[in-house]
Design a protein around this motif. Sequence first.
Motif, short mmCIF file in Angstrom:
data_model
loop_
_atom_site.label_atom_id
_atom_site.label_comp_id
_atom_site.label_asym_id
_atom_site.label_seq_id
_atom_site.Cartn_x
_atom_site.Cartn_y
_atom_site.Cartn_z
N MET A 541 0.83 -1.20 0.00
CA MET A 541 0.00 0.00 0.00
C MET A 541 0.86 1.26 0.00
O MET A 541 0.61 2.22 -0.74
CB MET A 541 -0.94 0.00 1.21
CG MET A 541 -1.85 1.22 1.30
SD MET A 541 -2.98 1.38 -0.11
CE MET A 541 -4.17 0.10 0.31
N PHE A 542 1.91 1.23 0.81
CA PHE A 542 2.83 2.37 0.87
C PHE A 542 3.49 2.60 -0.48
O PHE A 542 3.56 3.73 -0.98
CB PHE A 542 3.87 2.11 1.96
CG PHE A 542 4.90 3.20 2.08
CD1 PHE A 542 4.60 4.39 2.71
CD2 PHE A 542 6.17 3.03 1.56
CE1 PHE A 542 5.55 5.40 2.81
CE2 PHE A 542 7.13 4.02 1.66
CZ PHE A 542 6.82 5.22 2.29
N LEU A 543 3.98 1.53 -1.11
CA LEU A 543 4.67 1.66 -2.39
C LEU A 543 3.73 2.09 -3.51
O LEU A 543 4.10 2.87 -4.39
CB LEU A 543 5.34 0.33 -2.77
CG LEU A 543 6.55 -0.08 -1.92
CD1 LEU A 543 7.07 -1.45 -2.36
CD2 LEU A 543 7.66 0.96 -2.02
N ARG A 544 2.48 1.59 -3.48
CA ARG A 544 1.51 1.97 -4.51
C ARG A 544 1.25 3.48 -4.46
O ARG A 544 1.18 4.15 -5.50
CB ARG A 544 0.20 1.22 -4.32
CG ARG A 544 0.25 -0.26 -4.62
CD ARG A 544 0.38 -0.54 -6.08
NE ARG A 544 0.35 -1.97 -6.37
CZ ARG A 544 0.81 -2.51 -7.48
NH1 ARG A 544 1.36 -1.75 -8.41
NH2 ARG A 544 0.75 -3.80 -7.68
N ILE A 545 1.09 4.01 -3.28
CA ILE A 545 0.81 5.43 -3.13
C ILE A 545 2.03 6.27 -3.54
O ILE A 545 1.91 7.26 -4.26
CB ILE A 545 0.41 5.75 -1.68
CG1 ILE A 545 -0.97 5.14 -1.38
CG2 ILE A 545 0.39 7.24 -1.41
CD1 ILE A 545 -1.39 5.25 0.07
N LEU A 546 3.21 5.82 -3.11
CA LEU A 546 4.42 6.58 -3.39
C LEU A 546 4.79 6.55 -4.87
O LEU A 546 5.10 7.58 -5.47
CB LEU A 546 5.57 6.03 -2.54
CG LEU A 546 6.84 6.89 -2.48
CD1 LEU A 546 6.54 8.25 -1.85
CD2 LEU A 546 7.93 6.18 -1.68
N THR A 547 4.75 5.36 -5.48
CA THR A 547 5.17 5.25 -6.89
C THR A 547 4.22 5.97 -7.83
O THR A 547 4.65 6.47 -8.88
CB THR A 547 5.29 3.77 -7.31
OG1 THR A 547 4.06 3.08 -7.02
CG2 THR A 547 6.42 3.10 -6.59
N ALA A 548 2.93 6.02 -7.49
CA ALA A 548 1.98 6.71 -8.37
C ALA A 548 2.33 8.18 -8.51
O ALA A 548 2.37 8.72 -9.63
CB ALA A 548 0.56 6.54 -7.83
N GLN A 549 2.62 8.83 -7.38
CA GLN A 549 2.93 10.24 -7.49
C GLN A 549 4.35 10.47 -7.98
O GLN A 549 4.62 11.46 -8.69
CB GLN A 549 2.69 10.94 -6.15
CG GLN A 549 3.45 10.42 -4.98
CD GLN A 549 3.13 11.21 -3.71
OE1 GLN A 549 2.85 12.40 -3.76
NE2 GLN A 549 3.17 10.56 -2.57
N LEU A 550 5.27 9.56 -7.67
CA LEU A 550 6.63 9.70 -8.20
C LEU A 550 6.64 9.59 -9.73
O LEU A 550 7.37 10.31 -10.41
CB LEU A 550 7.55 8.64 -7.60
CG LEU A 550 8.00 8.87 -6.15
CD1 LEU A 550 8.84 7.69 -5.66
CD2 LEU A 550 8.82 10.16 -6.05
#
Length: 557
Positions: A541-550
Amino acid sequence: MEWINNLFFGGGVAHSILLIALVIAVGIALGKIRIAGISLGITWILFVGIALSHFGMRIDPSTLHFVKEFGLILFVYSIGLQVGPSFFSSLKKGGLTLNMLASAIVFLGVGIAYILHVATGIPITTMVGILSGAVTNTPGLGAAQQAYSDMTGINDPSIPLGYAVAYPLGVIGIIVSIMAMRFFFRIKLDREAAAANHGDHDDTGAQRISIVLENPVIAGRTVGDISGLIDRTFVVSRVCHQSDGRTEIASNSTELNLGDKLFVIAAHKDEEALVAFLGHKIDMDFSEWEKLDSQFISRRVMITKPELNGKRLGDLRLRSTYGINITRVNRAGVDLVANRNLQLQMGDRVTLVGTETGVAEATKVLGNSMRRLREPNLIPIFVGIFLGVLLGSIPIMLPGIPQPLKLGLAGGPLIVSILISRFGPQYKVVTYTTMSANLMLREIGIALFLAGVGLGAGEGFVETIVDGGGYKWIGYGVIITMVPLLLVGVVGRLFYKINYFTLAGLLAGSMTDPPALAYSNAVAGNDLPAVGYATVYPLTMFLRILTAQLLILFAAA
């Protein structure tokens, strides 16, 4: 009847509330419909919002923006409260392999999305929307929208359009991938179940062991002495003395002799070493111990006193004061070994063993008041949201990127809620919320967010699909969904020999997809998929949120 027309197609507060309520109510009702056992669930809210918006029912943009962003904050913050306590522990030991594979699925999906963006010329904003829909991750959608809005000052409707187009086959594609793994490896479910029962154990969970003491070095020593002789996690709960057959609650001063039977609670990983050190394991059912110590009672008690939050178990001195033992601590459904250094949290359920009087007195110390637990702890929630928004708004300059990076209204509250729920008890911060309260907060948040996204994306949706080549997005979404799942699934099975049920939970968790977990649980008939899902869910969940905006920020830069 002009007032009805104004209420549905006009403006104002009443119009906004009515439209949002209508979208959410109809969407949830449609979400209960299942076709071939599969439902899109709460995501129907998005499609209802798109439909009403397409026919002219729209909300003032500033009101819509507030509803959407506040809903997103509530959603991700409640997720962080739920997964925070297990976030860091899920990265350890056996969970490290599962999280490594889940991370590979995340990054493969991001890589494929970027390659498709370059190869097809589809704007990166649209492709990130397709990516979020293909992996069924709504917080990622919110993070991408918020990152683009911060960077440009405007909203891009193609992000939710891409999400809405790719989402339905995203749900189906995950389940098809799990089925394909079963077909490709010719999985026999009964064999997998037998292998799981034989080989799968919880390394940290509490195990009950009955041991006969045979080590002459320990003879004549006390229970307190042996705790310092072996560096293992265990609790000696009861001792049945060979000399007179008497059973007693073990205390630090209880003397042990050869032939004594010990009832021990230990972590599975420590079982073998502990048995070798003390003597040999015997097949003695727990019911036999209950017959032997009929003068004692066992009771589960809730920790409900705020002053105990974050205290170490040994500091309570319950054994020496009341002559009782705490043998296990159940936290979030997992039994932990009750060693003296374990920090207690509000909502923990501890197992007390002792005389009726001793247990009653210890219960008063611990609280055991359900009314106290039902009272909401609103201060930590809103202070956490305040800190999360503050953290998410801090600009972070990175080399080569003209626009500063921000964690945003999704990433900031998520990180803060994870940290507060994990470390708050150490600083006497009560972060406990009942499961029902957390679920209510989460469902209200996601419902508001999806309603806002749908009502904002409906204008031009049909034209995009029919005339703008949006039908191709469905194919791109299927590629993003299935290729990473199949590749990593094959690697997990061939090279890491992961049980099929655990692998199914891993694949569902890497997409944070409850329908796929429900399918896996139904196939397995055990809790292994749920364990795999829960192990990888926090990091994913953390990576999904971070990678989307990155992806938005780096590609746009």
